[in-house]
Design a protein around this motif. Structure first.
Motif, mmCIF file in Angstrom:
data_model
loop_
_atom_site.group_PDB
_atom_site.id
_atom_site.type_symbol
_atom_site.label_atom_id
_atom_site.label_comp_id
_atom_site.label_asym_id
_atom_site.label_seq_id
_atom_site.Cartn_x
_atom_site.Cartn_y
_atom_site.Cartn_z
ATOM 1 N N TYR A 178 43.273 26.071 122.581
ATOM 2 C CA TYR A 178 43.049 25.316 123.820
ATOM 3 C C TYR A 178 42.239 26.138 124.818
ATOM 4 O O TYR A 178 41.271 25.644 125.408
ATOM 5 C CB TYR A 178 44.390 24.906 124.433
ATOM 6 C CG TYR A 178 44.289 24.483 125.879
ATOM 7 C CD1 TYR A 178 43.847 23.205 126.219
ATOM 8 C CD2 TYR A 178 44.610 25.373 126.912
ATOM 9 C CE1 TYR A 178 43.730 22.824 127.547
ATOM 10 C CE2 TYR A 178 44.494 24.994 128.232
ATOM 11 C CZ TYR A 178 44.052 23.723 128.543
ATOM 12 O OH TYR A 178 43.928 23.350 129.857
ATOM 13 N N ASN A 179 42.612 27.381 124.999
ATOM 14 C CA ASN A 179 41.888 28.244 125.945
ATOM 15 C C ASN A 179 40.438 28.437 125.517
ATOM 16 O O ASN A 179 39.537 28.505 126.357
ATOM 17 C CB ASN A 179 42.597 29.593 126.077
ATOM 18 C CG ASN A 179 43.921 29.479 126.812
ATOM 19 O OD1 ASN A 179 44.064 28.676 127.730
ATOM 20 N ND2 ASN A 179 44.899 30.276 126.417
ATOM 21 N N GLY A 180 40.214 28.516 124.221
ATOM 22 C CA GLY A 180 38.841 28.632 123.731
ATOM 23 C C GLY A 180 38.033 27.371 123.973
ATOM 24 O O GLY A 180 36.856 27.426 124.331
ATOM 25 N N MET A 181 38.682 26.220 123.815
ATOM 26 C CA MET A 181 38.005 24.945 124.039
ATOM 27 C C MET A 181 37.599 24.768 125.493
ATOM 28 O O MET A 181 36.531 24.240 125.802
ATOM 29 C CB MET A 181 38.914 23.794 123.603
ATOM 30 C CG MET A 181 39.174 23.740 122.106
ATOM 31 S SD MET A 181 40.529 22.627 121.643
ATOM 32 C CE MET A 181 39.785 21.028 121.932
ATOM 33 N N LEU A 182 38.456 25.227 126.405
ATOM 34 C CA LEU A 182 38.210 25.033 127.836
ATOM 35 C C LEU A 182 37.439 26.182 128.475
ATOM 36 O O LEU A 182 37.152 26.149 129.672
ATOM 37 C CB LEU A 182 39.534 24.841 128.569
ATOM 38 C CG LEU A 182 40.089 23.411 128.677
ATOM 39 C CD1 LEU A 182 39.222 22.572 129.601
ATOM 40 C CD2 LEU A 182 40.272 22.743 127.337
ATOM 41 N N LYS A 196 26.496 5.601 129.204
ATOM 42 C CA LYS A 196 25.110 5.566 128.737
ATOM 43 C C LYS A 196 24.768 6.772 127.866
ATOM 44 O O LYS A 196 24.332 6.628 126.727
ATOM 45 C CB LYS A 196 24.157 5.487 129.922
ATOM 46 C CG LYS A 196 22.690 5.346 129.532
ATOM 47 C CD LYS A 196 21.797 5.253 130.771
ATOM 48 C CE LYS A 196 20.330 5.128 130.368
ATOM 49 N NZ LYS A 196 19.425 5.094 131.546
ATOM 50 N N ASN A 197 24.926 7.971 128.400
ATOM 51 C CA ASN A 197 24.561 9.176 127.653
ATOM 52 C C ASN A 197 25.723 10.142 127.449
ATOM 53 O O ASN A 197 25.690 10.956 126.538
ATOM 54 C CB ASN A 197 23.420 9.918 128.350
ATOM 55 C CG ASN A 197 22.108 9.162 128.278
ATOM 56 O OD1 ASN A 197 21.637 8.619 129.264
ATOM 57 N ND2 ASN A 197 21.520 9.095 127.097
ATOM 58 N N GLY A 198 26.701 10.111 128.323
ATOM 59 C CA GLY A 198 27.843 10.983 128.141
ATOM 60 C C GLY A 198 27.575 12.418 128.548
ATOM 61 O O GLY A 198 26.625 12.723 129.264
ATOM 62 N N SER A 199 28.409 13.313 128.077
ATOM 63 C CA SER A 199 28.386 14.711 128.493
ATOM 64 C C SER A 199 27.630 15.580 127.492
ATOM 65 O O SER A 199 27.667 15.340 126.287
ATOM 66 C CB SER A 199 29.821 15.226 128.625
ATOM 67 O OG SER A 199 29.850 16.621 128.784
ATOM 68 N N LEU A 200 26.981 16.621 128.022
ATOM 69 C CA LEU A 200 26.333 17.611 127.160
ATOM 70 C C LEU A 200 27.262 18.783 126.852
ATOM 71 O O LEU A 200 26.916 19.643 126.036
ATOM 72 C CB LEU A 200 25.053 18.129 127.815
ATOM 73 C CG LEU A 200 23.962 17.108 128.122
ATOM 74 C CD1 LEU A 200 22.682 17.818 128.559
ATOM 75 C CD2 LEU A 200 23.680 16.212 126.932
ATOM 76 N N LYS A 201 28.404 18.825 127.508
ATOM 77 C CA LYS A 201 29.339 19.914 127.242
ATOM 78 C C LYS A 201 29.977 19.740 125.869
ATOM 79 O O LYS A 201 30.188 18.614 125.394
ATOM 80 C CB LYS A 201 30.414 19.962 128.319
ATOM 81 C CG LYS A 201 29.899 20.425 129.672
ATOM 82 C CD LYS A 201 31.043 20.601 130.655
ATOM 83 C CE LYS A 201 30.525 21.098 132.003
ATOM 84 N NZ LYS A 201 31.612 21.268 132.990
ATOM 85 N N SER A 202 30.324 20.850 125.260
ATOM 86 C CA SER A 202 30.948 20.798 123.945
ATOM 87 C C SER A 202 32.365 20.256 124.000
ATOM 88 O O SER A 202 32.857 19.679 123.025
ATOM 89 C CB SER A 202 30.962 22.201 123.312
ATOM 90 O OG SER A 202 29.646 22.675 123.109
ATOM 91 N N THR A 203 33.017 20.421 125.159
ATOM 92 C CA THR A 203 34.406 19.987 125.307
ATOM 93 C C THR A 203 34.486 18.781 126.222
ATOM 94 O O THR A 203 33.952 18.803 127.338
ATOM 95 C CB THR A 203 35.282 21.123 125.852
ATOM 96 O OG1 THR A 203 35.221 22.239 124.948
ATOM 97 C CG2 THR A 203 36.721 20.680 125.994
ATOM 98 N N THR A 215 38.463 17.130 122.939
ATOM 99 C CA THR A 215 37.661 17.440 121.754
ATOM 100 C C THR A 215 36.694 18.580 122.043
ATOM 101 O O THR A 215 36.274 18.782 123.182
ATOM 102 C CB THR A 215 36.847 16.221 121.282
ATOM 103 O OG1 THR A 215 35.868 15.880 122.275
ATOM 104 C CG2 THR A 215 37.758 15.038 121.018
ATOM 105 N N ASN A 216 36.338 19.307 120.996
ATOM 106 C CA ASN A 216 35.371 20.393 121.102
ATOM 107 C C ASN A 216 34.472 20.386 119.880
ATOM 108 O O ASN A 216 34.948 20.505 118.746
ATOM 109 C CB ASN A 216 36.078 21.749 121.225
ATOM 110 C CG ASN A 216 35.104 22.904 121.295
ATOM 111 O OD1 ASN A 216 34.777 23.520 120.283
ATOM 112 N ND2 ASN A 216 34.627 23.213 122.495
ATOM 113 N N ASP A 217 33.162 20.214 120.114
ATOM 114 C CA ASP A 217 32.190 20.200 119.018
ATOM 115 C C ASP A 217 31.727 21.608 118.691
ATOM 116 O O ASP A 217 31.345 22.365 119.592
ATOM 117 C CB ASP A 217 30.968 19.353 119.388
ATOM 118 C CG ASP A 217 31.292 17.872 119.484
ATOM 119 O OD1 ASP A 217 32.284 17.445 118.875
ATOM 120 O OD2 ASP A 217 30.552 17.147 120.175
#
Length: 467
Positions: A178-182, A196-203, A215-217
């Motif tokens: 969790y800490n790594g994701m955030l 429309k486009n959403g977020s560019l963040k991985s989390t 979620t984390n990509d």
């Protein structure tokens, strides 16, 4: 820690309304405007708040207004608090509007009875900075970290008398994940509007079917991790989904309908895989060159893939609903100018502060460009809403899928559950008007509701603009 001091009600409930024509309101001479807030409520109604500093008492006066679905505006009972409030949510429950302010170490919950004007308030201590806030027609959910340790806490608020506090225990391994994701921040995705486009963040953080899903990509390992928190029990489980076996340059995912939609792409290929959240089972897979070219409106596939994978571009995938069906929107944005913002929370910033911070952000971006170094967005340095500059070319196309994830005819998804609203265009007359301040707005299903103050007259206007 400062304590909230609640002062006796200043005004009796006041029914001031103009049928469908909004309302104008002037502060008392001893009140200095500080901020405004606007929230959507159930049934097309809205709720607006003026926060003003009282020069005599040195407290903060909280002045609320209720607007029904026809635009009739009612001024409700005013109250005061010792510390400056920061309202982040509002909803209707049992004939009362519940407004929630998130402060350092505590929550303030204020219930406004619509019929008789009475006010009740509740303070919840042991609160830390929110990870995510969601609100629907009759409740607000706030996920935050526990004051001590690695666990999380979920507050479910119906009103000041019905607050459920759910501990969300995390084992050591889950807490580390969790800490790594955030670590690089996150964006809360509001699926109660057209995305429309959403977020560019991985989390990213979603609220889906009574679960909060973080979620984390990870495009390097072509996986998406998900921390799924059951809002009924507080139980958390960590799951990892293998979204593709081959190595792709970009990965963009989206949660909708208890499914994970993952788009993997590079300059030679684009593939969308759909997996079940519950068990990770792959339920469908589509290739741009093999299945989806008919939705591209005649675009050359090879040229398209090269365009959306230029160094300054980022492919995006969002999923909107039309009934039981899905509308997948593929697009690409310029990472130098695009920032996802959820208008759900945008109104919580003072308008003057918004403009100042946006100017600072643009200056920083220009400085980075002049240095000729990496020019991607820096959301961790400037976590503020940002308007999207017009794209030079429309790179989007949509893919309609039925409830069984079968491809549908092009254009079947023209009528999505939520109407797309160009919020930049809707608010431009206020942004560009230098004679107003303290502007905030919320976007319902049929209209934008707003409040602002005229600098010359110091008069507030609460009104709406239909789409």
């Amino acid at each position: 820690m400062k304590k909230f001091l609640f002062v006796s009600v200043i005004f009796l409930f006041t029914s001031i309304c103009v049928a469908g024509g909004g309302l104008t309101y002037s502060l008392a001479e001893n009140q200095k405007p500080e901020n405004t807030y606007s929230f959507n409520l159930a049934g097309g109604s809205s709720f607006h708040i003026i926060v003003a500093k009282n020069r005599d008492s040195r407290d903060y006066d909280v002045i609320p207004f209720f607007a029904d679905s026809s635009g009739n505006v009612i001024k409700m009972t005013q109250t005061s608090v010792a510390d400056k409030p920061n309202f982040t949510a509002a909803h209707i429950y049992n004939g009362a509007i519940t407004a929630i302010s998130q402060g350092k170490g505590e929550l303030l919950v204020i219930d406004y009875n619509i019929m008789n004007g009475s006010i009740n308030n509740k303070k919840v201590e042991g609160f830390d900075v929110a990870v995510a806030t969601f609100f629907d027609d009759n409740r607000t959910l706030i996920l935050h970290e526990a004051p001590k340790g690695d666990d999380l806490v979920l507050q479910i608020i119906k009103n000041g008398s019905e607050i459920t506090t759910l501990p969300v225990p995390l084992d050591k391994e889950t807490a580390t994940e969790y800490n790594g994701m955030l670590r690089m921040g996150s964006d809360v995705i509001n699926t109660q509007e057209y995305v429309k486009n959403g977020s560019l963040k991985s989390t990213r953080v979603y609220f889906e079917d009574d679960s909060i899903i973080i979620t984390n990509d990870d495009k390097v390992n072509h996986t998406t991790k998900a921390l799924i928190i059951d809002s009924k029990t507080g139980k958390a489980r960590l799951t990892q989904y293998e979204v593709y076996k081959e190595n792709y340059k970009q990965l963009s995912s989206f949660i909708n309908g208890n499914r994970l939609f993952a788009m993997n792409s590079d300059k030679k290929a684009l593939t969308i895989n759909i997996l079940a959240i519950a068990n990770g089972e792959k339920q469908a897979s589509f290739s741009l060159k093999e299945d989806l070219d008919k939705y591209m409106g005649g675009k050359d596939i090879d040229k398209y893939l090269k365009k959306i994978h230029k160094s300054d571009m980022k492919p995006t995938l969002t999923v909107n609903r039309f009934g039981n069906n899905y509308s997948l929107r593929v697009d690409a944005v310029d990472i130098n100018t695009y920032y996802y913002y959820d208008w759900w929370f945008f109104h919580n910033f003072m308008w003057q502060q918004q403009m100042m911070m946006q100017q600072q952000q643009q200056m920083m971006q220009n400085h980075i460009r002049n240095m000729n170094i990496y020019r991607g967005p820096s959301p961790d340095s400037y976590n503020v809403p940002y308007f999207v500059l017009p794209a030079e070319e429309d790179l989007s196309f949509t893919i309609p899928l039925d409830g069984d994830l079968k491809l549908m005819e092009q254009g079947s998804d023209s009528d999505t559950d939520y109407l797309y609203v160009d919020k930049q265009k809707m608010t431009s007359q206020f942004v560009e008007n230098k004679s107003i301040k303290n502007f905030s707005a919320c976007f319902g299903t049929e209209a934008m509701s707003y409040i602002y103050m005229d600098k010359k007259s110091d008069v507030f206007t609460i009104d709406r603009i239909d789409y």
